[in-house]
Enzyme design. Structure first.
Site, PDB file in Angstrom:
ATOM      1  N   TYR A   1       0.830  -1.197   0.000  1.00 35.27           N
ATOM      2  CA  TYR A   1       0.000   0.000   0.000  1.00 35.27           C
ATOM      3  C   TYR A   1       0.871   1.256   0.000  1.00 35.27           C
ATOM      4  O   TYR A   1       1.717   1.422   0.882  1.00 35.27           O
ATOM      5  CB  TYR A   1      -0.899  -0.042   1.229  1.00 35.27           C
ATOM      6  CG  TYR A   1      -1.608   1.235   1.580  1.00 35.27           C
ATOM      7  CD1 TYR A   1      -2.409   1.902   0.658  1.00 35.27           C
ATOM      8  CD2 TYR A   1      -1.500   1.759   2.865  1.00 35.27           C
ATOM      9  CE1 TYR A   1      -3.068   3.071   1.012  1.00 35.27           C
ATOM     10  CE2 TYR A   1      -2.165   2.930   3.217  1.00 35.27           C
ATOM     11  CZ  TYR A   1      -2.945   3.575   2.291  1.00 35.27           C
ATOM     12  OH  TYR A   1      -3.589   4.731   2.640  1.00 35.27           O
TER      13      TYR A   1
ATOM     14  N   ASP B   1      -1.184  -6.077   9.504  1.00 39.47           N
ATOM     15  CA  ASP B   1      -2.294  -5.231   9.111  1.00 39.47           C
ATOM     16  C   ASP B   1      -3.419  -6.140   8.622  1.00 39.47           C
ATOM     17  O   ASP B   1      -3.307  -6.779   7.579  1.00 39.47           O
ATOM     18  CB  ASP B   1      -1.836  -4.275   8.003  1.00 39.47           C
ATOM     19  CG  ASP B   1      -2.924  -3.334   7.531  1.00 39.47           C
ATOM     20  OD1 ASP B   1      -4.094  -3.752   7.482  1.00 39.47           O
ATOM     21  OD2 ASP B   1      -2.611  -2.171   7.199  1.00 39.47           O
TER      22      ASP B   1
ATOM     23  N   ILE C   1      -6.768  -5.101   8.220  1.00 44.86           N
ATOM     24  CA  ILE C   1      -7.930  -4.224   8.072  1.00 44.86           C
ATOM     25  C   ILE C   1      -8.920  -4.714   7.018  1.00 44.86           C
ATOM     26  O   ILE C   1     -10.050  -4.209   6.959  1.00 44.86           O
ATOM     27  CB  ILE C   1      -7.506  -2.772   7.763  1.00 44.86           C
ATOM     28  CG1 ILE C   1      -6.895  -2.638   6.371  1.00 44.86           C
ATOM     29  CG2 ILE C   1      -6.546  -2.256   8.815  1.00 44.86           C
ATOM     30  CD1 ILE C   1      -6.632  -1.198   5.970  1.00 44.86           C
TER      31      ILE C   1
ATOM     32  N   LYS D   1     -12.518  -0.471   6.161  1.00 48.18           N
ATOM     33  CA  LYS D   1     -12.714  -1.355   5.019  1.00 48.18           C
ATOM     34  C   LYS D   1     -13.799  -2.392   5.298  1.00 48.18           C
ATOM     35  O   LYS D   1     -14.706  -2.577   4.488  1.00 48.18           O
ATOM     36  CB  LYS D   1     -11.403  -2.057   4.659  1.00 48.18           C
ATOM     37  CG  LYS D   1     -10.211  -1.120   4.517  1.00 48.18           C
ATOM     38  CD  LYS D   1     -10.436  -0.027   3.497  1.00 48.18           C
ATOM     39  CE  LYS D   1      -9.225   0.878   3.365  1.00 48.18           C
ATOM     40  NZ  LYS D   1      -9.437   1.987   2.400  1.00 48.18           N
TER      41      LYS D   1
END
Length: 489
Positions: free
Chosen positions: A157, A242, A244, A282
């Protein structure tokens, strides 16, 4: 007193700190340039039907009907309603950076449900932050000093360059993953990146992985997660996961949390080295609520992160609403099942449209996007060719898709395209634009080849097909002619 005019940018910039004047935010990347192109010419089905369609923003807009129905049935959850006004004063003056107990309980409960209740989370370890952005920066502050680094598998990302580096002085060392094995993270790649960092006198403090992956849309299997745990345990570095996109998994293989691995595995692991970053941006589609979560198995990190959360608290009003919503088990169960169904249907529809014109993608089972393979449309296998193609897609095809290079992908020709941030009609128009683009490219390529052949064989006048491009154009398409002619010649 001398006043500096607001439009005197040269003089005004001189008063800024080196950090403020730096380029650490990364806003000049093609990833953010695509957003700017959309902002300057946004698509609207009536007002601006030839505008840019936003396919570069990973938002989940498919499941708001579940949330809206719950809100109508639970007006007391909002302190800004007649039904909830009795709670207004107490919630409005609450400012404890530990967060509302109900909020932490609700988040811990939701995190467990998203993971199939195969693992439980302790509410006392839930630390809130201003979105995942704030959570990642807090983790960087807690775990590393300026000049030290995290290993991060590529592609990753683009916002990590900002979140981890900008204000902390922490560095990122890429772990190269390749399409030859579907960008899977390997022990060999980890060791190579670690050794290269050592040669450069860069101290590695941790490994950051995103599961499900952004931008790949893939999930980590148990073996790969165990490999990561073994690696960080042997090197005595931290593992930040991560997660998410955990609830965006809509097909097999399913999602496996790092918490499951360290709870239900025989592999040796110092739990003090493991941390999870989570968010509701998200999974629930609430990026505007800025609900970021740090869940650490390290007491010192929990204590430090909680103090630092003072710089990015979640509003008490939001905490109250979220707690009410996520403690409703019936709603949560219906939402998770319904969201997965909608994501699966949208993914199926979009990939079917791509397949009709021969566009491939990396097979994935999660996320709000897919990793689209346009390598066959490149003039040559270079970054410059990828950027040329991207400019055609955004400026002529009028789709904001994100080039792989903005995710630090080492192989040109991959693009992340988001499919969950629009309604069905806009998605259909997007597919039509992609289809027309590829079909025109094929027709132009055929004509060019025919032209070269005829030129070599004789000096006869070139006779191209009389078929007009307009015959295959949708009224929604912004293409008056093939833009690939400009990208490949």
């Amino acid at each position: 007193m001398v006043l500096v005019s607001s439009n005197d940018n040269g003089n005004a910039k001189k008063v800024l700190s080196k950090l403020a004047k730096g380029n650490g935010h990364g806003e000049d990347s093609s990833y953010f340039d695509g957003w700017k192109a959309y902002d300057s010419d946004p698509f609207h089905p009536i007002i601006n039907p030839r505008g840019v369609i936003q396919m570069g923003l990973a938002e989940n807009q498919l499941s708001f009907e579940f949330v809206e129905k719950w809100m109508k049935n639970n007006p007391r959850a909002s302190i800004c309603s007649v039904e909830g006004i009795d709670e207004f004063k107490d919630i409005a003056i609450f400012q404890d950076y530990h967060g509302l107990p109900e909020f932490r309980n609700a988040v811990a409960n939701f995190m467990g449900k998203v993971r199939g209740n195969r693992v439980k989370f302790d509410p006392d370890r839930v630390v809130m932050s201003g979105g995942a952005t704030g959570a990642h920066e807090t983790m960087a502050f807690c775990l590393a000093d300026p000049g030290e680094a995290f290993l991060v598998p590529v592609p990753y990302y683009p916002g990590f360059d900002r979140d981890l580096r900008w204000r902390t002085g922490v560095e990122i060392v890429p772990v190269i993953c390749e399409s030859s094995n579907n960008f899977k993270l390997t022990r060999e790649a980890l060791e190579t990146a670690y050794e290269e960092a050592q040669k450069s006198n860069i101290k590695i403090k941790g490994l950051l992985i995103t599961n499900p992956s952004n931008p790949l849309g893939t999930v980590y299997d148990r073996q790969t997660l165990e490999t990561a745990v073994s690696f960080i345990n042997e090197k005595n570095i931290h593992l930040v996961c991560d997660e998410i996109y955990a609830a965006t998994v809509f097909a097999e293989p399913g999602f496996i949390s790092i918490s499951e691995v360290i709870d239900n595995s025989d592999i040796e692991c110092d739990r003090n080295l493991v941390h999870v970053v989570y968010s509701l941006s998200k999974d629930m589609g609430f990026p505007g609520f800025r609900v970021g979560i740090i869940y650490s198995y390290n007491d010192a990190v929990v204590a430090c992160a909680r103090k630092m959360s003072s710089f990015g608290l979640v509003s008490s009003q939001t905490q109250y609403l979220i707690a009410s919503m996520l403690l409703d088990d019936v709603f949560v169960d219906n939402f998770l099942a319904g969201s997965a169904e909608k994501l699966a249907a949208r993914h199926r529809n979009f990939t079917k449209g791509l397949a009709q014109v021969g566009i491939g993608y990396l097979k994935g089972s999660g996320g709000l996007f897919l990793w689209m393979d346009l390598r066959h449309l490149l003039k040559e296998k270079t970054l410059e060719a990828e950027m040329a193609l991207w400019k055609v897609i955004i400026n002529e095809v009028k789709l904001n898709v994100s080039p792989g290079s903005s995710f630090h992908c080492s192989e040109p020709g991959w693009f992340r395209v988001c499919f969950a941030n629009m309604d069905d009609n806009t998605m259909d128009i997007s597919i039509t634009r992609i289809r027309n683009f590829v079909l025109q490219n094929k027709e132009v390529t055929t004509k060019v080849k025919k032209q070269k052949f005829c030129w070599r064989q004789s000096s006869l006048e070139l006779r191209l097909s009389s078929r007009r491009l307009e015959d295959i154009m949708s009224p929604h398409s912004p293409l008056p002619q093939s833009p690939m002619l400009r990208a490949t010649t």
